[in-house]
Write a protein that holds these residues in place. Structure first.
Motif, short mmCIF file in Angstrom:
data_model
loop_
_atom_site.label_atom_id
_atom_site.label_comp_id
_atom_site.label_asym_id
_atom_site.label_seq_id
_atom_site.Cartn_x
_atom_site.Cartn_y
_atom_site.Cartn_z
N THR A 89 47.95 2.39 61.81
CA THR A 89 47.68 0.98 62.12
C THR A 89 46.36 0.60 61.04
O THR A 89 45.24 1.31 61.47
N THR A 90 46.75 -0.14 60.13
CA THR A 90 45.61 -0.23 59.21
C THR A 90 45.17 -1.76 59.17
O THR A 90 43.92 -2.00 58.53
N CYS A 91 45.64 -2.66 59.81
CA CYS A 91 45.17 -3.99 59.72
C CYS A 91 45.21 -4.63 58.30
O CYS A 91 44.58 -5.46 58.01
N ALA A 92 45.98 -4.01 57.58
CA ALA A 92 46.05 -4.28 56.02
C ALA A 92 44.76 -4.11 55.39
O ALA A 92 44.59 -4.84 54.44
N SER A 93 43.88 -3.09 55.93
CA SER A 93 42.64 -2.97 55.34
C SER A 93 42.47 -1.68 54.91
O SER A 93 42.86 -0.59 55.56
N LYS A 94 41.84 -1.28 53.77
CA LYS A 94 41.58 0.01 53.07
C LYS A 94 40.50 0.79 54.09
O LYS A 94 40.52 2.04 53.81
N ILE A 95 39.90 0.07 54.77
CA ILE A 95 38.73 0.74 55.68
C ILE A 95 39.58 1.56 56.77
O ILE A 95 38.93 2.40 57.37
N LEU A 96 40.82 1.15 57.04
CA LEU A 96 41.59 1.86 58.11
C LEU A 96 42.89 2.47 57.51
O LEU A 96 43.89 2.73 58.13
N ASP A 97 42.84 2.79 56.16
CA ASP A 97 44.13 3.27 55.42
C ASP A 97 44.86 4.59 56.04
O ASP A 97 46.04 4.50 56.10
N ARG A 98 44.02 5.42 56.69
CA ARG A 98 44.67 6.57 57.27
C ARG A 98 44.44 6.58 58.71
O ARG A 98 44.68 7.45 59.41
N PHE A 99 44.14 5.56 59.39
CA PHE A 99 43.88 5.71 60.78
C PHE A 99 45.30 5.72 61.73
O PHE A 99 46.11 5.03 61.53
N GLU A 100 45.17 6.77 62.63
CA GLU A 100 46.47 6.64 63.56
C GLU A 100 45.84 6.78 64.86
O GLU A 100 45.08 7.56 65.20
N PRO A 101 46.12 5.63 65.68
CA PRO A 101 45.82 5.66 67.20
C PRO A 101 46.08 6.58 68.05
O PRO A 101 47.19 7.11 67.80
N LEU A 102 45.28 6.71 69.00
CA LEU A 102 45.43 7.73 70.13
C LEU A 102 46.22 7.26 71.12
O LEU A 102 46.70 8.01 72.18
N TYR A 103 46.61 5.92 71.12
CA TYR A 103 47.08 5.28 72.38
C TYR A 103 47.92 4.02 71.84
O TYR A 103 47.80 3.66 70.64
N ASN A 104 48.85 3.64 72.63
CA ASN A 104 49.93 2.35 72.14
C ASN A 104 48.91 1.18 72.73
O ASN A 104 48.31 1.30 73.94
N ALA A 105 49.06 0.06 72.23
CA ALA A 105 48.90 -1.34 72.75
C ALA A 105 49.89 -1.41 73.92
O ALA A 105 50.82 -0.91 74.13
N THR A 106 49.29 -2.32 74.87
CA THR A 106 50.09 -2.66 76.06
C THR A 106 51.60 -3.23 75.66
O THR A 106 52.61 -2.69 76.11
N VAL A 107 51.43 -4.06 74.74
CA VAL A 107 52.81 -4.59 74.26
C VAL A 107 53.76 -3.52 73.95
O VAL A 107 55.03 -3.85 73.83
N MET A 108 53.08 -2.55 73.20
CA MET A 108 54.23 -1.46 72.76
C MET A 108 54.62 -0.44 73.68
O MET A 108 55.80 -0.32 73.76
N ASN A 109 53.87 -0.41 74.88
CA ASN A 109 54.46 0.34 75.91
C ASN A 109 55.43 -0.38 76.55
O ASN A 109 56.50 -0.16 77.25
N LYS A 110 55.42 -1.85 76.82
CA LYS A 110 56.39 -2.77 77.42
C LYS A 110 57.64 -2.71 76.69
O LYS A 110 58.63 -2.56 77.12
N LEU A 111 57.44 -2.73 75.31
CA LEU A 111 58.63 -2.74 74.57
C LEU A 111 59.32 -1.37 74.56
O LEU A 111 60.51 -1.30 74.39
N GLU A 112 58.57 -0.22 74.58
CA GLU A 112 59.18 1.15 74.84
C GLU A 112 59.88 1.24 76.30
O GLU A 112 61.21 1.80 76.50
N THR A 113 59.28 0.49 77.19
CA THR A 113 60.11 0.29 78.57
C THR A 113 61.72 -0.36 78.19
O THR A 113 62.37 0.03 78.90
N GLU A 114 61.31 -1.33 77.55
CA GLU A 114 62.54 -2.06 77.22
C GLU A 114 63.69 -1.19 76.20
O GLU A 114 64.80 -1.79 76.11
N GLN A 115 62.99 -0.42 75.54
CA GLN A 115 63.73 0.51 74.55
C GLN A 115 64.30 -0.27 73.40
O GLN A 115 65.42 0.05 72.76
N SER A 116 63.35 -1.17 73.05
CA SER A 116 63.59 -1.61 71.63
C SER A 116 63.13 -0.56 70.67
O SER A 116 62.50 0.53 71.22
N ILE A 117 63.46 -0.65 69.46
CA ILE A 117 62.92 0.58 68.44
C ILE A 117 62.18 -0.14 67.38
O ILE A 117 62.22 -0.98 66.75
#
Length: 484
Positions: A89-117
């Motif tokens: 998750t980089t926000c299209a910025s070089k300052i976060l070029d290699r950043f991998e979050p340790l958690y999902n945003a709430t909307v991502m958890n909701k989409l996972e519940t709905e089983q979209s890909i």
């Protein structure tokens, strides 16, 4: 016709009947991406291995009558400022070029519940700051209707993926028009929900009192399905509203009898192209045929919206982006002195637009200027909200153009920030008031899409969808596709 060009309900039925597999959908999505994304540059990074693995597991459920979600198996693009666990998750910025979050945003958890890909993370203006998607550290996103033109920003990648047929829907974020403007420029449907309707937990903050996550789709009906899935109160977000989530698709009746529409005269001033004005007035005639009535009204404080927005949004950005210091996470320029580490890191890895807004916001919050700038902007924001409050005492919805012009050429405005900021003149007031609004295609000017903006009262997305859907069903603009 690609299988991805169908409505959600059609795909859902075919999956139930095992006429189609989730792997088919994922294959079609990546095939299209590999065909066209070299031209439009909508994706920053793909989730190909994870998406294909997930699809194979989901194929085992086909035909077992346990597929309840309309979003089951649908390929989605996710704006790259929304946290995805284990996926950059980089926000299209070089300052976060290699950043991998340790958690999902709430909307991502909701989409996972709905089983979209999740097909991958899509390009954007750096930290969502921009109206053209020319500010990304990963290159300019191009408009599928004309690769020499911008797709709008900051959710330009989200809109382009939908318009180009790479995914079935995408998530974007809207701070001052960043879903609606790209939707208008790319000829798709984009909704900014009421502030507080969708959780912001896991969204990398730009301006916390304005940011909202919302869906971009090909049709209003599909848009309503996505909003249904991602809405709801979230205890992890203090700004999340504890209000009921209605069934949005119930509003899609096509009947507008008794609906009163307000049309602000300020939305048709000299800065709005004549062909955009004509397309919107033709759209109003269509809404009349569906049973609605409309009258011209005034929103007198609209003229102060741009100055108000950029003072407030930049002030909040200067506070929010202070966490990117090269110490806690992200890229770093080493120096023996701590302050020098901060300065060198931010100077090297922040883009010009981000620096511009941070400096403007820091100035507005500084001693001696806080009352004259920031505090006064907050008072004007209240006046803008009151303008809308008075309108909604008499009218059900407000309708006007989404943007003053169609998509402009890449490079035309990038060196003139004030002209670029004026692109948001018709979307910013809605964001300042915290209202829901949608952009739907309503015509073309010189081959480029024109957007119709429908604005509703707080937490009245149902009326917004009702008006937008009635217009969509009476026209065929949403069926037009770019040739890539």
């Amino acid at each position: 016709m690609s299988i991805l060009d169908q409505r959600f309900a059609q795909i859902h039925e075919q999956l139930h009947k095992k006429e189609l597999s989730v792997s088919d959908l994922v294959d079609a999505s990546y095939k299209r991406i590999h065909e066209v994304d070299g031209t439009i540059n909508a994706f920053i990074h793909l989730n190909e291995e994870g998406a294909r693995s997930q699809a194979k597991k989901m194929d085992d459920h086909l035909g077992k009558n346990d597929i309840t979600s309309v979003l089951f198996g649908l390929p989605a693009g996710i704006k790259d400022n929304i946290s995805t666990k284990g996926l950059r998750t980089t926000c299209a910025s070089k300052i976060l070029d290699r950043f991998e979050p340790l958690y999902n945003a709430t909307v991502m958890n909701k989409l996972e519940t709905e089983q979209s890909i999740n097909i991958g993370k899509v390009n954007m203006d750096e930290f969502a700051m921009g109206s053209s998607n020319e500010n990304s550290a990963y290159g300019v996103v191009r408009n599928p209707w004309d690769p020499d033109r911008v797709p709008g920003g900051s959710s330009g990648g989200s809109a382009a993926t939908v318009a180009a047929g790479e995914v079935m829907f995408s998530l974007g974020t809207d701070t001052g028009g960043s879903i609606r403007e790209p939707a208008a420029f790319c000829g798709c449907v984009g909704l900014k929900p009421t502030y507080g309707r969708v959780s912001r937990f896991g969204l990398v903050a730009f301006a916390s009192s304005l940011d909202q996550i919302g869906p971009l789709t090909r049709t209003v009906e599909d848009n309503a399905h996505v909003l249904q899935a991602i809405s709801g109160h979230d205890p992890m977000d203090s700004t999340s509203a504890g209000v009921d989530v209605p069934t949005f698709v119930d509003a899609l009746t096509g009947d507008l009898r008794g609906k009163k529409i307000a049309v602000p005269q300020e939305y048709f001033n000299e800065g709005v192209d004549i062909e955009v004005r004509n397309s919107v007035r033709e759209a109003l005639a269509v809404l009349e045929k569906q049973g609605a009535t409309w009258e011209e009204v005034s929103l007198p404080h609209t003229k102060y919206a741009i100055a108000t927005y950029y003072l407030l949004a930049s002030s909040e950005a200067s506070a929010n982006l202070s966490r990117f210091d090269g110490i806690r996470y992200g890229e770093r320029v080493e120096d023996e002195r701590l302050i020098e580490t901060y300065m060198k890191t931010r100077s090297k890895y922040f883009g010009n637009e981000v620096k511009r807004r941070v400096m403007l916001g820091t100035f507005a919050l500084s001693s001696g200027y806080y009352d004259a700038l920031y505090k006064k902007a907050q008072k004007v924001r209240t006046l803008i909200k009151q303008d809308f409050d008075e309108i909604f005492l008499k009218y059900d919805a407000v309708v006007g153009p989404t943007t003053p012009t169609t998509a402009f050429k890449i490079g035309d405005k990038i060196d003139d920030p004030l002209t670029m900021y004026m692109t948001d003149i018709l979307t910013v007031p809605v964001s300042l008031a915290g209202l829901p609004a949608i952009s739907v295609p309503c015509g073309f000017s010189e081959g480029m899409p024109v957007g119709l903006q429908v604005i509703g009262n707080h937490f009245d997305e149902k009326t917004v969808y009702q008006v937008a859907h009635a217009f969509e069903q009476a026209t065929d603009y949403h069926k037009q596709k770019p040739e890539l």
